[in-house]
Each structure stands twice: as structure tokens, then as C-alpha cells.
Design an enzyme around this catalytic site. Structure first.
Site, PDB file in Angstrom:
ATOM      1  CG  ASN A 150      -0.287  -0.074   2.504  1.00 12.05           C
ATOM      2  OD1 ASN A 150       0.721  -0.737   2.662  1.00 12.05           O
ATOM      3  ND2 ASN A 150      -0.826   0.655   3.473  1.00 12.05           N
ATOM      4  CD  GLU A 248       3.321  -1.922  13.546  1.00 12.22           C
ATOM      5  OE1 GLU A 248       4.068  -1.909  14.527  1.00 12.22           O
ATOM      6  OE2 GLU A 248       2.168  -1.502  13.568  1.00 12.22           O
ATOM      7  CB  CYS A 282      -2.962  -0.092   8.102  1.00 13.56           C
ATOM      8  SG  CYS A 282      -1.553   0.910   8.531  1.00 13.56           S
ATOM      9  CD  GLU A 461       7.075  -0.885  11.968  1.00 13.39           C
ATOM     10  OE1 GLU A 461       6.031  -0.420  11.502  1.00 13.39           O
ATOM     11  OE2 GLU A 461       7.932  -1.472  11.271  1.00 13.39           O
TER      12      GLU A 461
HETATM   13  O1  TXE Z   1      -0.707  -8.199   2.576  1.00 18.20           O
HETATM   14  P1  TXE Z   1       0.016  -9.541   2.813  1.00 18.20           P
HETATM   15  P2  TXE Z   1      -1.256  -7.753   1.231  1.00 18.20           P
HETATM   16  C1  TXE Z   1      -4.104  -5.766   4.816  1.00 18.20           C
HETATM   17  C2  TXE Z   1      -5.218  -5.463   3.880  1.00 18.20           C
HETATM   18  C3  TXE Z   1      -4.850  -6.248   2.666  1.00 18.20           C
HETATM   19  C4  TXE Z   1      -4.357  -7.496   3.331  1.00 18.20           C
HETATM   20  C5  TXE Z   1      -3.495  -8.269   2.381  1.00 18.20           C
HETATM   21  O2  TXE Z   1      -6.403  -5.996   4.384  1.00 18.20           O
HETATM   22  O3  TXE Z   1      -5.945  -6.582   1.863  1.00 18.20           O
HETATM   23  O4  TXE Z   1      -3.600  -7.036   4.446  1.00 18.20           O
HETATM   24  O5  TXE Z   1      -2.599  -7.290   1.757  1.00 18.20           O
HETATM   25  C6  TXE Z   1       4.359 -11.060   2.274  1.00 18.20           C
HETATM   26  N1  TXE Z   1       5.161 -15.354   4.979  1.00 18.20           N
HETATM   27  N2  TXE Z   1      -3.014  -4.815   4.736  1.00 18.20           N
HETATM   28  O6  TXE Z   1      -1.550  -8.853   0.260  1.00 18.20           O
HETATM   29  O7  TXE Z   1      -0.504 -10.672   2.028  1.00 18.20           O
HETATM   30  C7  TXE Z   1       3.875 -10.486   0.975  1.00 18.20           C
HETATM   31  O8  TXE Z   1       4.625 -10.985  -0.112  1.00 18.20           O
HETATM   32  C8  TXE Z   1       5.908 -14.227   4.884  1.00 18.20           C
HETATM   33  C9  TXE Z   1      -2.807  -3.946   5.857  1.00 18.20           C
HETATM   34  O9  TXE Z   1      -0.255  -6.723   0.820  1.00 18.20           O
HETATM   35  O10 TXE Z   1       0.018  -9.649   4.266  1.00 18.20           O
HETATM   36  C10 TXE Z   1       4.111  -9.001   1.194  1.00 18.20           C
HETATM   37  O11 TXE Z   1       5.466  -8.681   0.965  1.00 18.20           O
HETATM   38  N3  TXE Z   1       5.563 -13.160   4.111  1.00 18.20           N
HETATM   39  C11 TXE Z   1      -1.366  -3.563   5.940  1.00 18.20           C
HETATM   40  C12 TXE Z   1       3.775  -8.818   2.675  1.00 18.20           C
HETATM   41  O12 TXE Z   1       3.891 -10.130   3.245  1.00 18.20           O
HETATM   42  C13 TXE Z   1       4.409 -13.246   3.431  1.00 18.20           C
HETATM   43  C14 TXE Z   1      -0.861  -3.020   4.622  1.00 18.20           C
HETATM   44  C15 TXE Z   1       2.354  -8.321   2.895  1.00 18.20           C
HETATM   45  O13 TXE Z   1       1.499  -9.236   2.235  1.00 18.20           O
HETATM   46  C16 TXE Z   1       3.569 -14.389   3.489  1.00 18.20           C
HETATM   47  C17 TXE Z   1      -1.137  -3.963   3.567  1.00 18.20           C
HETATM   48  C18 TXE Z   1       3.993 -15.473   4.307  1.00 18.20           C
HETATM   49  N4  TXE Z   1       3.270 -16.588   4.420  1.00 18.20           N
HETATM   50  C19 TXE Z   1      -2.195  -4.844   3.650  1.00 18.20           C
HETATM   51  N5  TXE Z   1       2.482 -14.158   2.691  1.00 18.20           N
HETATM   52  C20 TXE Z   1      -1.079  -2.482   6.964  1.00 18.20           C
HETATM   53  N6  TXE Z   1      -1.328  -2.734   8.246  1.00 18.20           N
HETATM   54  O14 TXE Z   1      -0.571  -1.428   6.603  1.00 18.20           O
HETATM   55  C21 TXE Z   1       2.637 -12.924   2.175  1.00 18.20           C
HETATM   56  N7  TXE Z   1       3.798 -12.372   2.602  1.00 18.20           N
END
Ligand code: TXE
Length: 481
Positions: A150, A248, A282, A461
Site C-alpha cells: 500500500n 504491524e 491501514c 515501530e
Molecule cells: O498483505 P500480505 P497484502 C491488509 C489489507 C490487505 C491485506 C493483504 O487488508 O488486503 O492485508 O494485503 C508477504 N510469509 N493490509 O496482500 O498478504 C507479501 O509478499 C511471509 C494492511 O499486501 O500480508 C508481502 O510482501 N511473508 C497492511 C507482505 O507479506 C508473506 C498493509 C504483505 O502481504 C507471506 C497492507 C507469508 N506466508 C495490507 N504471505 C497495513 N497494516 O498497513 C505474504 N507475505
């Protein structure tokens, strides 16, 4: 077709298997670059180089590390235009937003920790004439930083900067959905004189590369930002390995508007907290609770501004709402809107995909969507949608709105609008959140603790909290007899 490369041991290389993943520009719905489809063996290669680099980096002077981080910060600003354009193309966010927020904050992250490390200190404890204790704070070793799509470079550097400043070497993974600025950042790090192996950036799928980082026995701490579900996956793997974790995660943040608020400021800021970055922050306030006596007045004023929001080509200067980050995410958001309707929600504005003409005719655009008439415990008001979707709900009493605000699995941030600061501070005491903004939103002092409670995460953080996370304390006790 541009090929993004891994940055391992100071080299820009393909994955060992030389396989690739398509990277899509969400504004045009087309593949525009390729990223390495890395896996465990690429992480192994990165960990070896991080291990080799650790002694020199961790034993370097604070002034040296600070200078390198400042070099990186300056080069980010020098490359502002290219980085902002790359971020807008990769993520779908308006170019104006990338220039104003994302890239300046990435530079600020590096400069902030370049300074913080020079002013960090640790304590001593005197036991009269028996003994003196002092606390040594040492870098952990090789650490993992995993970031989301994001705010790509903003959140990537937010983790990497304190990790490096504290003397660790880093294995970092950006989201495979938005890898471009991490790649450009790796070139900047090389140009800034960061020694080889100190930072290693490995691209690829979360379930492969992210999982490989999480389980690698020599990576001793994981700093992660992303979804709550993924945070659970990471914790399941890292906890039994006794790794330090900073998680986070998601949010479903309440935005509470009392009748005695600064009305104009509450309305205009609520438009920003609802739809900035297409609602993909977020910290966005996706549940707006309005004191009943001003509900209709707020609704009318809010909708009047929302209807004027320009949904357009992110590269156009007039654009306020860009494309959602991917087709999958657009469909996820549209599905949430469908559920809202099934739950009895009334769509006051938006609620559908927007098909633009011209360059962006195949882009993933969703109209800013405002929904009312839903109960506080329905899915729409409980689940993180992470898109341009907000709900409006009236309330009558403080204890009622506190119950609504605290009534989800999340506890990341809250916003409160009232001129009665005694009431505001009482609300802040009762709200279960890591951050409470009073009469403002997204005002950020990087020294403050940043993070959430409940399913919004573990740890904080920011400022010295980040430097504490990326170091291990040793208490040294010296007898005085
Ligand atoms: O997050 P992901 P995404 C929330 C929001 C969004 C959802 C999924 O609801 O729709 O999370 O978003 C890596 N082991 N937020 O797809 O899947 C992945 O490659 C280790 C809130 O972006 O959690 C990426 O680099 N790593 C949030 C990172 O994790 C893994 C902001 C985030 O991916 C993994 C973004 C695994 N098993 C999304 N699977 C906020 N709080 O700001 C994925 N990844």
C-alpha cells in the site's frame, strides 16, 4: 520488458532458477515488468552474504552508519521524480500523492534514523556501594524486513532504516505486487556506498520468499507489515524459533465525530481519512460514527465533497483517486460492497467499478463509496476492506460509541472530533487502539510509538521503539567491592 533484479551481496542478479513473475500496472491492467520468482535458495544466498557483512557493519562507528543512511536519504530526494512516477505506476496511486507523501517520507525515514542512532543511549543502575549495572545494546545479527503494497517505499524504508542504523544486516522483501521502488532503492543504496551484503533485497511471492525469510534459522528477527492473516502465519513459524517479531497488521479504524466538533475541519479531514491512497492505508478511518444531532448535516456536507473527488489516470495532476493496487484487490473490494448491500446497507455514493476511457480503460478503478444503515456488528463494519469504502452510523452517547469503536478484532487507530478536550482525553483513555488522533488525522511524529493492539499487531515501530526492537540488551553488573 523491464526486468527487476534481486540485490544480493551488492550484485544485481536474477533468481537462481531464472524464473519470473509478471508485474502489472494497475492503471492500465497490463504487465509492464517482470520480477524474480525467488525461493529458499535465493534467501540462503542472501543470508550468507548478510552473515559475511555483519562483523564489519556492526562494528562500524555510529557516525559511519549515520553518514551512509544520510547519503541514501539524499539520493532518494535527488531521484524524487523517477521514484514517484515508479511508485504511481506500480501501485496505482496518484503521482501527486507519491510526490507529496510516499517518496519524501522514505527519505525522511532514512534521515530520521541516521540522526536517531547518534542520540540513542542506554541506562545504568546503581546499587549504592554494592555494584553498578550498565545496559549494553547490541545489534541482533541478520534480520528480516517484509513489507506490503500500500505504501511500498515508505514502509520498506521504515523497517530497513532502524535495522541498519542499529548495526544489523538485512534480508528485505517488498510486496510482489509493488516491487519497483524497492528495486530502484537498491540501486540508490549501492550508489550511496552501502557495503555489499549489508542489505539484500529478494523479490518474489510471500508464500515462498517471505516464508523462507520467516523460517530461516539464521534470521533472528522479523519486522512485518501486512494483513492480519499473514501476520498469524508468520507468528506460527517464527514463535517456535524464538525470533523477535514486530507485526504491524490490519485495522478497521473508527472516526468519531461529536456535535461540538470543528465541523468544516472534521468533514474535510474525514474525506482524506476515508479515501487517501484509495482507502488503502491501514490507518484510514473506515467507520465514521456521527453524533445523531449532526448526522444529517455531516452526511450532506461529506457527500458533497466526496462527489467532487476526481477518479482519474494516476499520472494526471488533477487526480485524487487512482487505481486499486491489483485486479484481485479490486474484486475483493467490490465483493465487500456486494456484501454490504446484502446486509441492508444503503449506498449513498459510489459502489461500483469505474471504467475510464483512453489510456486507463482497462485499469482497476472503484468509485469512492459511502454506505449507511448498517449495524455495527455486520461484516462490513467488522472486516478490513482496505479500499475506498466507508460506512456512516449515528450514535447518541459516549459509552455507546466507545462500545462500537472497540467492537472489532482490530485496535490500530481512532480519530475523535470534539472541542471538549476533557471528553477527548477521556475517549482516548477508553479507546482500545495504538494511536488516537484528536481533531486531526495522520499527523505523524516519527519519534512516537507506532502500532496497534488486539489483531492489529504486536510491538511498536518508530523512534527509539524501533531501535530497541532491532537490538538485544545485555545487563552488565560490576561489583564495587
Ligand atoms: O498483505 P500480505 P497484502 C491488509 C489489507 C490487505 C491485506 C493483504 O487488508 O488486503 O492485508 O494485503 C508477504 N510469509 N493490509 O496482500 O498478504 C507479501 O509478499 C511471509 C494492511 O499486501 O500480508 C508481502 O510482501 N511473508 C497492511 C507482505 O507479506 C508473506 C498493509 C504483505 O502481504 C507471506 C497492507 C507469508 N506466508 C495490507 N504471505 C497495513 N497494516 O498497513 C505474504 N507475505
Amino acid at each position: 520488458m523491464d526486468k527487476i533484479l534481486n540485490y544480493i551481496n551488492g550484485e544485481f542478479i536474477e533468481s537462481l532458477d531464472k524464473s519470473w513473475i509478471n508485474n502489472v500496472d494497475p492503471s492500465i491492467g497490463k504487465v509492464y515488468s517482470l520480477i524474480p520468482d525467488s525461493e529458499d535458495k535465493d534467501i540462503e544466498q542472501a543470508v550468507q552474504s548478510a552473515e559475511l557483512a555483519f562483523d564489519n557493519w556492526s562494528n562500524s562507528t555510529i557516525d559511519y552508519r549515520s553518514k551512509i543512511l544520510n547519503n541514501i536519504a539524499k539520493l532518494i530526494l535527488t531521484n524524487m521524480e523517477d521514484l514517484a512516477r515508479a511508485e504511481s505506476i506500480d501501485n496505482g496511486k496518484p503521482l501527486r500523492l507519491a510526490k507529496k507523501i510516499d517518496i519524501p517520507r522514505a527519505a525522511k525515514n532514512m534521515a530520521f534514523f541516521a540522526s536517531a542512532i547518534k542520540h540513542d543511549s542506554s541506562e545504568s543502575h546503581q546499587m549504592n556501594n554494592i555494584a553498578i549495572n550498565y545496559t549494553l545494546r547490541k545489534p541482533i545479527g541478520v534480520v528480516g524486513c517484509i513489507s506490503p503494497w500500500n505504501l511500498p517505499l515508505y514502509l520498506f524504508t521504515w523497517k530497513i532504516a532502524p535495522a541498519l542504523a542499529a548495526g544489523n544486516t538485512v534480508i528485505a522483501k517488498p510486496s510482489e505486487v509493488t516491487p519497483m521502488t524497492a528495486y530502484l532503492f537498491s540501486k540508490i543504496c549501492k550508489e550511496a556506498g552501502l557495503p555489499d551484503g549489508v542489505l539484500n533485497i529478494v523479490h518474489g511471492y510471500g508464500g515462498k520468499v517471505g516464508a523462507a525469510i520467516t523460517k530461516h534459522p539464521k534470521i533472528k528477527a522479523i519486522s512485518f507489515t501486512g494483513g492480519t492473516a499473514t501476520g498469524k502465519e508468520i507468528a506460527k513459524v517464527a514463535a517456535p524459533l524464538f525470533k523477535k517479531m514486530s507485526l504491524e497488521l490490519g485495522g478497521k479504524n473508527p472516526n468519531i465525530v461529536f456535535a461540538d466538533c470543528d465541523f468544516e475541519k472534521a468533514v474535510s479531514t474525514s474525506v482524506l481519512s476515508s479515501f487517501s491512497n484509495q482507502g488503502q492505508i491501514c490507518l484510514c478511518g473506515s467507520r465514521i460514527y456521527i453524533e445523531r444531532k449532526i448526522y444529517d448535516k455531516f452526511k450532506e456536507a461529506f457527500l458533497k465533497k466526496v462527489k467532487k473527488l476526481v477518479v482519474q489516470d494516476p499520472l494526471s495532476e488533477s487526480t485524487q483517486i487512482g487505481a486499486l493496487v491489483s485486479e484481485d484487490h479490486m474484486n475483493k473490494v467490490l465483493q465487500h460492497i456486494k456484501v454490504a448491500k446484502e446486509e441492508g446497507g444503503v449506498i449513498l455514493h459510489g459502489g461500483e467499478r469505474i471504467l475510464l476511457s483512453g489510456r486507463c480503460e482497462n485499469g482497476f478503478f472503484v468509485s469512492p463509496t459511502v454506505i449507511e444503515g448498517l449495524p455495527h456488528n455486520c461484516r462490513t463494519n467488522q472486516e478490513e476492506i482496505f479500499g475506498p469504502v466507508v460506512t456512516l452510523s449515528p450514535f447518541d452517547k459516549e459509552d455507546e460509541v466507545i462500545e462500537y469503536a472497540n467492537g472489532t478484532q482490530y485496535g490500530l487507530s481512532s480519530t475523535v472530533w470534539t472541542k471538549d478536550l476533557a471528553k477527548a482525553n477521556k475517549m482516548a483513555q477508553e479507546l482500545k487502539a495504538g494511536i488516537v488522533w484528536i481533531n486531526c488525522w495522520l499527523v505523524r511524529d516519527l519519534r512516537t510509538p507506532f502500532g496497534g493492539v488486539k489483531n492489529s499487531g504486536v510491538g511498536r515501530e518508530g523512534g527509539y521503539y524501533a531501535l530497541q526492537f532491532f537490538t538485544e540488551p545485555t545487563n552488565v553488573c560490576i561489583s564495587l567491592n
